[in-house]
Design a protein around this motif. Structure first.
Motif, PDB file in Angstrom:
ATOM      1  N   UNK A  65      20.636   9.497  47.210  1.00 40.56           N
ATOM      2  CA  UNK A  65      20.953  11.082  47.812  1.00 40.56           C
ATOM      3  C   UNK A  65      20.011  12.084  48.140  1.00 40.56           C
ATOM      4  N   UNK A  66      18.717  12.109  47.376  1.00 41.13           N
ATOM      5  CA  UNK A  66      17.702  12.984  47.802  1.00 41.13           C
ATOM      6  C   UNK A  66      17.130  12.566  49.016  1.00 41.13           C
ATOM      7  N   UNK A  67      16.903  11.158  49.355  1.00 41.27           N
ATOM      8  CA  UNK A  67      16.735  10.966  50.782  1.00 41.27           C
ATOM      9  C   UNK A  67      17.326  11.278  51.903  1.00 41.27           C
ATOM     10  N   UNK A  68      18.760  11.279  51.741  1.00 41.30           N
ATOM     11  CA  UNK A  68      19.541  11.434  52.456  1.00 41.30           C
ATOM     12  C   UNK A  68      19.730  12.926  52.689  1.00 41.30           C
ATOM     13  N   UNK A  69      19.660  13.760  51.873  1.00 38.03           N
ATOM     14  CA  UNK A  69      19.323  15.192  51.872  1.00 38.03           C
ATOM     15  C   UNK A  69      17.965  15.554  52.739  1.00 38.03           C
ATOM     16  N   UNK A  70      17.226  14.878  52.403  1.00 34.91           N
ATOM     17  CA  UNK A  70      15.681  15.291  53.085  1.00 34.91           C
ATOM     18  C   UNK A  70      15.835  14.882  54.455  1.00 34.91           C
ATOM     19  N   UNK A  71      16.491  13.893  54.818  1.00 34.55           N
ATOM     20  CA  UNK A  71      16.617  13.443  56.266  1.00 34.55           C
ATOM     21  C   UNK A  71      17.422  14.416  57.068  1.00 34.55           C
ATOM     22  N   UNK A  72      18.630  14.759  56.638  1.00 33.93           N
ATOM     23  CA  UNK A  72      19.414  15.639  57.307  1.00 33.93           C
ATOM     24  C   UNK A  72      18.955  17.190  57.323  1.00 33.93           C
ATOM     25  N   UNK A  73      18.155  17.549  56.270  1.00 40.88           N
ATOM     26  CA  UNK A  73      17.580  19.107  56.417  1.00 40.88           C
ATOM     27  C   UNK A  73      16.269  19.095  57.112  1.00 40.88           C
ATOM     28  N   UNK A  74      15.582  17.898  57.358  1.00 41.23           N
ATOM     29  CA  UNK A  74      14.558  17.821  58.111  1.00 41.23           C
ATOM     30  C   UNK A  74      14.938  18.074  59.920  1.00 41.23           C
ATOM     31  N   UNK A  75      16.029  17.358  59.927  1.00 37.54           N
ATOM     32  CA  UNK A  75      16.684  17.217  61.509  1.00 37.54           C
ATOM     33  C   UNK A  75      17.394  18.537  61.566  1.00 37.54           C
ATOM     34  N   UNK A  76      18.015  19.259  60.643  1.00 41.13           N
ATOM     35  CA  UNK A  76      18.358  20.550  60.820  1.00 41.13           C
ATOM     36  C   UNK A  76      17.398  21.723  61.221  1.00 41.13           C
ATOM     37  N   UNK A  77      16.118  21.402  60.435  1.00 43.71           N
ATOM     38  CA  UNK A  77      14.941  22.372  60.748  1.00 43.71           C
ATOM     39  C   UNK A  77      14.477  22.263  62.098  1.00 43.71           C
ATOM     40  N   UNK A  78      14.508  20.724  62.423  1.00 46.77           N
ATOM     41  CA  UNK A  78      13.922  20.587  64.024  1.00 46.77           C
ATOM     42  C   UNK A  78      15.037  21.162  65.010  1.00 46.77           C
ATOM     43  N   UNK A  79      16.122  20.812  64.904  1.00 48.32           N
ATOM     44  CA  UNK A  79      17.040  21.409  65.852  1.00 48.32           C
ATOM     45  C   UNK A  79      17.085  23.047  65.772  1.00 48.32           C
ATOM     46  N   UNK A  80      16.865  23.589  64.732  1.00 42.73           N
ATOM     47  CA  UNK A  80      16.740  25.019  64.793  1.00 42.73           C
ATOM     48  C   UNK A  80      15.430  25.513  65.474  1.00 42.73           C
ATOM     49  N   UNK A  81      14.350  24.790  65.153  1.00 38.32           N
ATOM     50  CA  UNK A  81      13.118  25.162  65.760  1.00 38.32           C
ATOM     51  C   UNK A  81      13.251  24.896  67.313  1.00 38.32           C
ATOM     52  N   UNK A  82      13.883  23.758  67.706  1.00 39.64           N
ATOM     53  CA  UNK A  82      14.290  23.537  69.056  1.00 39.64           C
ATOM     54  C   UNK A  82      14.954  24.860  69.740  1.00 39.64           C
ATOM     55  N   UNK A  83      16.056  25.457  69.035  1.00 43.74           N
ATOM     56  CA  UNK A  83      16.926  26.521  69.584  1.00 43.74           C
ATOM     57  C   UNK A  83      15.854  27.819  69.615  1.00 43.74           C
ATOM     58  N   UNK A  84      15.029  27.959  68.429  1.00 44.96           N
ATOM     59  CA  UNK A  84      14.152  29.309  68.748  1.00 44.96           C
ATOM     60  C   UNK A  84      13.241  29.242  69.857  1.00 44.96           C
ATOM     61  N   UNK A  85      12.674  27.903  70.052  1.00 45.57           N
ATOM     62  CA  UNK A  85      11.758  27.818  71.112  1.00 45.57           C
ATOM     63  C   UNK A  85      12.318  27.925  72.525  1.00 45.57           C
TER      64      UNK A  85
END
Length: 93
Positions: A65-85
């Motif tokens: 569950x921790x690994x799943x959470x880490x993967x999803x939050x990492x992708x969420x951060x990447x997507x937010x950075x893409x929107x910001x840039x």
């Protein structure tokens, strides 16, 4: 932490979500298959296999569950950075 003011409408990669889903399916489905571990032997410190196998899955499930959470939050951060840039919201004046 994620910032709710920036939408996550950037391009999503399905890979992290698929992997997270597989990890969660493993964490849920394997302990539900009782015939695989409905045994008395082998014993661990006098405890039947049935009990210590179930207790073994507690930290394993927490890790999955921790690994799943880490993967999803990492992708969420990447997507937010893409929107910001893309919108220039990440630039300082």
């Amino acid at each position: 932490m994620s910032t709710p003011d920036v939408p996550t409408r950037g391009p999503a990669r399905p890979g992290p979500y698929v992997i997270a889903g597989i990890l969660l399916i493993i964490a849920i489905a394997v302990p539900l298959f009782v015939p695989a571990y409905a045994l008395d032997e082998p014993r661990l410190a006098g405890m039947p296999f049935f009990y210590w196998y179930q207790m073994m899955w507690i930290p394993v499930t927490a890790a999955l569950v921790g690994a799943s959470y880490w993967l999803v939050t990492k992708e969420d951060r990447r997507r937010r950075e893409a929107v910001r840039s893309a919108t220039g919201a990440g630039e300082k004046p």
